[in-house]
Scaffold this active site. Structure first.
Site, PDB file in Angstrom:
ATOM      1  N   HIS A  41       0.817  -1.212   0.000  1.00 29.72           N
ATOM      2  CA  HIS A  41       0.000   0.000   0.000  1.00 29.72           C
ATOM      3  C   HIS A  41       0.850   1.262   0.000  1.00 29.72           C
ATOM      4  O   HIS A  41       1.981   1.277   0.494  1.00 29.72           O
ATOM      5  CB  HIS A  41      -0.895   0.038   1.243  1.00 29.72           C
ATOM      6  CG  HIS A  41      -1.836  -1.121   1.321  1.00 29.72           C
ATOM      7  ND1 HIS A  41      -2.366  -1.560   2.513  1.00 29.72           N
ATOM      8  CD2 HIS A  41      -2.332  -1.962   0.377  1.00 29.72           C
ATOM      9  CE1 HIS A  41      -3.150  -2.595   2.291  1.00 29.72           C
ATOM     10  NE2 HIS A  41      -3.142  -2.855   1.002  1.00 29.72           N
ATOM     11  N   LYS A  69       6.822   5.928   6.749  1.00 29.13           N
ATOM     12  CA  LYS A  69       6.349   5.033   7.820  1.00 29.13           C
ATOM     13  C   LYS A  69       7.532   4.546   8.648  1.00 29.13           C
ATOM     14  O   LYS A  69       8.559   4.152   8.107  1.00 29.13           O
ATOM     15  CB  LYS A  69       5.605   3.835   7.219  1.00 29.13           C
ATOM     16  CG  LYS A  69       4.361   4.253   6.444  1.00 29.13           C
ATOM     17  CD  LYS A  69       3.753   3.126   5.650  1.00 29.13           C
ATOM     18  CE  LYS A  69       2.587   3.650   4.805  1.00 29.13           C
ATOM     19  NZ  LYS A  69       2.074   2.639   3.864  1.00 29.13           N
ATOM     20  N   TYR A  78       2.940   1.387  13.795  1.00 28.15           N
ATOM     21  CA  TYR A  78       3.760   2.224  12.917  1.00 28.15           C
ATOM     22  C   TYR A  78       3.262   3.661  12.887  1.00 28.15           C
ATOM     23  O   TYR A  78       2.056   3.916  12.956  1.00 28.15           O
ATOM     24  CB  TYR A  78       3.891   1.640  11.509  1.00 28.15           C
ATOM     25  CG  TYR A  78       2.636   1.293  10.780  1.00 28.15           C
ATOM     26  CD1 TYR A  78       1.919   0.143  11.093  1.00 28.15           C
ATOM     27  CD2 TYR A  78       2.178   2.083   9.751  1.00 28.15           C
ATOM     28  CE1 TYR A  78       0.769  -0.191  10.407  1.00 28.15           C
ATOM     29  CE2 TYR A  78       1.035   1.752   9.050  1.00 28.15           C
ATOM     30  CZ  TYR A  78       0.340   0.609   9.380  1.00 28.15           C
ATOM     31  OH  TYR A  78      -0.800   0.272   8.682  1.00 28.15           O
ATOM     32  N   ASP A  83      -6.721  -6.503  -1.303  1.00 30.97           N
ATOM     33  CA  ASP A  83      -5.338  -6.810  -1.689  1.00 30.97           C
ATOM     34  C   ASP A  83      -5.240  -7.951  -2.691  1.00 30.97           C
ATOM     35  O   ASP A  83      -4.197  -8.124  -3.320  1.00 30.97           O
ATOM     36  CB  ASP A  83      -4.501  -7.083  -0.434  1.00 30.97           C
ATOM     37  CG  ASP A  83      -4.237  -5.802   0.348  1.00 30.97           C
ATOM     38  OD1 ASP A  83      -3.831  -5.901   1.523  1.00 30.97           O
ATOM     39  OD2 ASP A  83      -4.443  -4.709  -0.220  1.00 30.97           O
TER      40      ASP A  83
HETATM   41  C1  LIG Z   1      -4.532   2.550   6.784  1.00 31.34           C
HETATM   42  C2  LIG Z   1      -5.769   2.970   7.538  1.00 31.34           C
HETATM   43  C3  LIG Z   1      -6.932   2.225   7.494  1.00 31.34           C
HETATM   44  N1  LIG Z   1      -8.031   2.638   8.188  1.00 31.34           N
HETATM   45  C4  LIG Z   1      -9.229   1.798   8.156  1.00 31.34           C
HETATM   46  C5  LIG Z   1      -9.752   1.495   6.754  1.00 31.34           C
HETATM   47  C6  LIG Z   1     -10.378   0.140   6.891  1.00 31.34           C
HETATM   48  O1  LIG Z   1     -11.699   0.260   7.372  1.00 31.34           O
HETATM   49  C7  LIG Z   1      -9.554  -0.542   7.978  1.00 31.34           C
HETATM   50  C8  LIG Z   1      -8.508  -1.507   7.428  1.00 31.34           C
HETATM   51  O2  LIG Z   1      -7.778  -0.813   6.439  1.00 31.34           O
HETATM   52  P1  LIG Z   1      -6.807  -1.613   5.491  1.00 31.34           P
HETATM   53  O3  LIG Z   1      -7.466  -2.886   5.043  1.00 31.34           O
HETATM   54  O4  LIG Z   1      -6.263  -0.667   4.440  1.00 31.34           O
HETATM   55  O5  LIG Z   1      -5.653  -1.991   6.525  1.00 31.34           O
HETATM   56  P2  LIG Z   1      -4.273  -2.690   6.150  1.00 31.34           P
HETATM   57  O6  LIG Z   1      -4.469  -3.738   5.095  1.00 31.34           O
HETATM   58  O7  LIG Z   1      -3.613  -3.071   7.410  1.00 31.34           O
HETATM   59  O8  LIG Z   1      -3.464  -1.496   5.471  1.00 31.34           O
HETATM   60  C9  LIG Z   1      -2.186  -1.106   5.904  1.00 31.34           C
HETATM   61  O9  LIG Z   1      -1.318  -2.032   5.351  1.00 31.34           O
HETATM   62  C10 LIG Z   1       0.020  -1.677   5.072  1.00 31.34           C
HETATM   63  C11 LIG Z   1       0.919  -2.533   5.935  1.00 31.34           C
HETATM   64  C12 LIG Z   1       0.370  -0.270   5.149  1.00 31.34           C
HETATM   65  O10 LIG Z   1       1.553   0.091   5.103  1.00 31.34           O
HETATM   66  C13 LIG Z   1      -0.681   0.761   5.200  1.00 31.34           C
HETATM   67  O11 LIG Z   1      -0.320   1.716   6.190  1.00 31.34           O
HETATM   68  C14 LIG Z   1      -2.055   0.324   5.447  1.00 31.34           C
HETATM   69  O12 LIG Z   1      -2.717   0.490   4.216  1.00 31.34           O
HETATM   70  O13 LIG Z   1      -8.889   0.517   8.687  1.00 31.34           O
HETATM   71  C15 LIG Z   1      -8.045   3.796   8.944  1.00 31.34           C
HETATM   72  O14 LIG Z   1      -9.061   4.170   9.568  1.00 31.34           O
HETATM   73  N2  LIG Z   1      -6.902   4.562   8.978  1.00 31.34           N
HETATM   74  C16 LIG Z   1      -5.765   4.185   8.312  1.00 31.34           C
HETATM   75  O15 LIG Z   1      -4.744   4.915   8.398  1.00 31.34           O
END
Ligand SMILES: Cc1cn([C@H]2C[C@H](O)[C@@H](COP(=O)(O)OP(=O)(O)O[C@H]3O[C@H](C)C(=O)[C@H](O)[C@H]3O)O2)c(=O)[nH]c1=O
Length: 186
Positions: free
Chosen positions: A64, A74, A134, A172
């Site tokens: 991401h 980050k 992070y 993803d």
């Molecule tokens: C990134 C983020 C997400 N969210 C909410 C959005 C979704 O409802 C939920 C899960 O989000 P997401 O599926 O994008 O989470 P990850 O798959 O862990 O995403 C992360 O994965 C990799 C490791 C990364 O480096 C990024 O910082 C980040 O995108 O959290 C938020 O409210 N705030 C945020 O800053």
């Protein structure tokens, strides 16, 4: 020196080690200190902390990034368990465009990785109940949240888990490949 900064194979990505003060109870560590990090050449302002808990081993999150003007640097560390952490260079004009660095981070080692703006970031957990904390240098901007297919063969990332065995979000599973990704980090 309480902060040791080690450039990785793509030098703008750094492994960071902070001092642990051990005693009979365990240890204490300043895992981030703006003054000491700046003195070590890392002069960033972080505005948000993120905490990701993954129940199972072989959970993949990423790759991401956020597009400008909401690109994020980050600073990643592991509170429990372990991860294999990956950063892919997406900076247009970079001699390492499309190349990656990867390293293992664990609660045991306490090592951190600094991923600059212009990189896609992802991880796979190496243990159950892994928690990643992070710091990011820009607020979450969902309209600027983008991704790259984590197992795109063009990236040449030797992930320790197959796409079939990994636990991955629907988002993803359907990210674009590098060849189809607009070049956003000029
Ligand atoms: C990134 C983020 C997400 N969210 C909410 C959005 C979704 O409802 C939920 C899960 O989000 P997401 O599926 O994008 O989470 P990850 O798959 O862990 O995403 C992360 O994965 C990799 C490791 C990364 O480096 C990024 O910082 C980040 O995108 O959290 C938020 O409210 N705030 C945020 O800053």
């Amino acid at each position: 020196m309480s902060v040791v900064v080690e450039p990785l194979a793509i030098p703008d990505v750094k492994r960071i080690r902070t001092r642990r003060h051990g005693d009979a109870r365990g240890f204490f560590s300043e895992t981030y200190n703006a003054r000491d990090f700046a003195a070590a050449g890392i002069d960033l302002t972080f505005v948000q902390d993120n905490h990701a808990y993954s129940a199972a081993r072989h959970t993949v999150r990423g790759l991401h990034f956020q597009t400008p003007p909401h690109a994020q640097a980050k600073l990643v560390r592991v509170l429990s368990g372990a991860i294999w952490d990956v950063a892919v260079d997406l900076r247009v004009g970079s001699p390492s465009y499309g190349a990656h660095v990867a390293l293992e981070l664990s609660a045991e080692s306490g090592d951190q990785i600094l991923v600059p703006e212009g990189f896609a970031h992802g991880l796979v957990t190496l243990a159950p109940h892994t928690q990643v904390l992070y710091k990011v240098s820009a607020f979450y901007a969902p309209d600027h949240d983008r991704g790259l297919l984590w197992h795109d063969p063009a990236l040449g990332i030797d992930w320790p888990v197959s796409p079939e065995a990994a636990i991955v979000s629907d988002k993803d599973r359907t990210q674009p490949r590098l060849a189809d990704l607009p070049r956003v980090f000029a």
